[in-house]
Design a protein around this motif. Sequence first.
Motif, mmCIF file in Angstrom:
data_model
loop_
_atom_site.group_PDB
_atom_site.id
_atom_site.type_symbol
_atom_site.label_atom_id
_atom_site.label_comp_id
_atom_site.label_asym_id
_atom_site.label_seq_id
_atom_site.Cartn_x
_atom_site.Cartn_y
_atom_site.Cartn_z
ATOM 1 N N THR A 92 0.640 -1.280 -0.094
ATOM 2 C CA THR A 92 0.347 -0.406 -0.119
ATOM 3 C C THR A 92 0.963 1.093 -0.119
ATOM 4 O O THR A 92 1.935 0.974 0.206
ATOM 5 N N THR A 128 -1.655 7.937 0.814
ATOM 6 C CA THR A 128 -2.819 8.421 0.086
ATOM 7 C C THR A 128 -2.952 10.000 0.264
ATOM 8 O O THR A 128 -3.082 10.099 1.076
ATOM 9 N N ASP A 131 -6.215 12.355 -0.080
ATOM 10 C CA ASP A 131 -7.309 13.360 -0.242
ATOM 11 C C ASP A 131 -7.416 14.333 -1.186
ATOM 12 O O ASP A 131 -6.909 14.794 -1.158
ATOM 13 N N PHE A 136 -3.588 11.602 4.178
ATOM 14 C CA PHE A 136 -4.171 10.949 4.674
ATOM 15 C C PHE A 136 -3.258 10.798 6.136
ATOM 16 O O PHE A 136 -2.445 10.273 6.449
ATOM 17 N N ARG A 144 -10.168 1.721 12.314
ATOM 18 C CA ARG A 144 -9.604 2.389 11.372
ATOM 19 C C ARG A 144 -8.200 2.312 10.388
ATOM 20 O O ARG A 144 -7.278 2.159 12.088
ATOM 21 N N HIS A 165 -4.150 2.998 3.706
ATOM 22 C CA HIS A 165 -5.444 2.786 2.606
ATOM 23 C C HIS A 165 -5.461 1.786 2.259
ATOM 24 O O HIS A 165 -4.633 1.401 0.859
ATOM 25 N N THR A 210 -11.673 -2.955 3.228
ATOM 26 C CA THR A 210 -11.168 -3.482 4.563
ATOM 27 C C THR A 210 -11.101 -4.626 4.542
ATOM 28 O O THR A 210 -10.131 -5.206 5.096
ATOM 29 N N TYR A 237 -6.809 10.348 -3.436
ATOM 30 C CA TYR A 237 -8.901 9.303 -2.868
ATOM 31 C C TYR A 237 -9.653 10.756 -3.417
ATOM 32 O O TYR A 237 -8.995 11.556 -2.556
#
Length: 259
Positions: free
Chosen positions: A121, A124, A126, A136, A160, A164, A190, A212
Amino acid sequence: MNRRIVIVTAVHAPSARHLPEAYASLRAQELPPGWEWRWVIREDGATDEVAPHIPAHDTRVIFRQGRRGGPGGPGVTRTLALAHTEGEYVKVLDADDRLAPGALARDLAALEADPTLGWATSSTLDLLPDGSTIAFPGDPAEGPIERGTVLAHWKAHDFRAPVHPASLFVRRDLLTALGGWMALPASEDTGLLLALDAVSRGWFSAEAGLYYRKWDGQVTGQASHVDPVERAARMAVVEERARALKSFHWNYPRPLGPA
């Protein structure tokens, strides 16, 4: 013959207008010699509203539709998209998101360098409607993510994850062994991330790999996504699957030895 990364995109009519930007970000990716990508776009349902936004005249792009009469959900749509082309790796790219420059090459380099890593991953950002970006929060340090790390963080931080799931890059054999994405109305990514975390080490790239998009029509922005009763049910199933996989002591990659 070139080795291949399969880019998987689930799309529904409201998000289809963002596909040209996703395509531009994919075209800008540079891969090492001997590698190529194929982009599989699968519509969640079947309408006449998505096809006009599919890039034309690019044989690397494959478009398919789901059932008429109702959506199956993004998890089902992504999993079925795997049937349409082969490749050693699978990269998620949601229809309304964009890859950051160099994202594919960084993911690929990490997993090619270490066969004990099953997935990767990245950081990320936004992407807001005005074009600005926000980081993020809570990114881990760049490097390996040991098994169980994601579940522990997710459980301690109100469900959470520390990374991401929309930025996921994964070995295809591992993805299919786990059954693809969970058949949930949301949180299906997830669920997959926690399943991967239960059986395999991962990798995190600190350099941004995904933009994102935040916009009014995104599924995660709808009231149903945060309904407390459904959310509790989704989280319960996601956690149960991850803990069951951990209890089976199945690890990726399998230790060398007699079959």
